[in-house]
Scaffold this motif. Sequence first.
Motif, PDB file in Angstrom:
ATOM      1  N   ARG A 226       0.595  -1.404  -0.061  1.00 31.97           N
ATOM      2  CA  ARG A 226      -0.093  -0.220  -0.067  1.00 31.97           C
ATOM      3  C   ARG A 226       0.890   1.639  -0.158  1.00 31.97           C
TER       4      ARG A 226
ATOM      5  N   ALA B 271      -8.036   4.422  -8.400  1.00 32.48           N
ATOM      6  CA  ALA B 271      -8.166   4.913  -6.161  1.00 32.48           C
ATOM      7  C   ALA B 271      -9.035   4.863  -5.960  1.00 32.48           C
TER       8      ALA B 271
ATOM      9  N   TRP C  97     -11.534   6.540  -3.639  1.00 35.41           N
ATOM     10  CA  TRP C  97     -11.527   7.416  -1.729  1.00 35.41           C
ATOM     11  C   TRP C  97     -10.473   6.829  -1.405  1.00 35.41           C
ATOM     12  N   GLN C  98      -9.452   6.001  -1.611  1.00 32.81           N
ATOM     13  CA  GLN C  98      -8.289   5.166  -0.811  1.00 32.81           C
ATOM     14  C   GLN C  98      -7.216   5.747  -1.934  1.00 32.81           C
ATOM     15  N   GLU C  99      -6.889   7.025  -1.980  1.00 31.29           N
ATOM     16  CA  GLU C  99      -5.222   7.793  -2.201  1.00 31.29           C
ATOM     17  C   GLU C  99      -4.081   6.648  -3.043  1.00 31.29           C
TER      18      GLU C  99
ATOM     19  N   ARG D 264      -7.390  -4.459  -5.675  1.00 33.43           N
ATOM     20  CA  ARG D 264      -8.846  -3.878  -5.212  1.00 33.43           C
ATOM     21  C   ARG D 264      -9.426  -4.435  -5.786  1.00 33.43           C
TER      22      ARG D 264
ATOM     23  N   THR E  58     -12.172  -1.680  -5.261  1.00 31.04           N
ATOM     24  CA  THR E  58     -12.555   0.138  -5.143  1.00 31.04           C
ATOM     25  C   THR E  58     -12.092   0.231  -5.999  1.00 31.04           C
TER      26      THR E  58
END
Length: 210
Positions: free
Chosen positions: A44, A116, A118-120, A174, A176
Amino acid sequence: MSILCTLCGAMAQEETGEFLKLPTVSPERGSSTMQALQNRKSCREFSDRELSLQDLADLLWAANGLNRPDKHTNASGKNKQSIEIYVCLKSGAYRYDPKANLLHKITTSDLRPAIADWQEFAAKAPVSLLVVSNLSDPLYNEKEWQLLPAYDAGIVSGNIYLFCSANGLGTICRTTMDRNRLKSALKLTDKHMLHLNHPVGFPAPPMQNK
């Protein structure tokens, strides 16, 4: 040379500027399968280091390339080969063509933020791979076979993980993403299903204790 510079230079050399020929895959690279499995993990935090064009070519081949004239590195339910890989970079987005070993340019927009969502942290990876199924085959209208593309996408994800683990790269699988924005920007149809995405880059070095 960074992948962005390499891509820009190569695109400028093409007469139409609509595709980029990838280098020949280097199958001898990487650690052993057992070492790759031992080191497999999700990442991450990515460094600023860019992938080379060779890195990208080998990564895409591992994910969904051809290892026989008409068969892929990933297994495919009923041999329907529904998987398509889209490559999102700072310089734009491309569709991977495994038979021709090239990237078809779709847009010059940077779609990594849409990957991405909202998962910057995911937007910091230099490369994001989008795993998509093309469901145009009538087989997928039959209830018995509707889950096959999702299984195929999972196999592709495993290939990406193992390549990254064997070659010092970091990635994470992912679900997302901003699906509506991506489908529009990539000019996908209602027959396309967005399954997974994989940000890929070199892992950020661990924090040093002071």
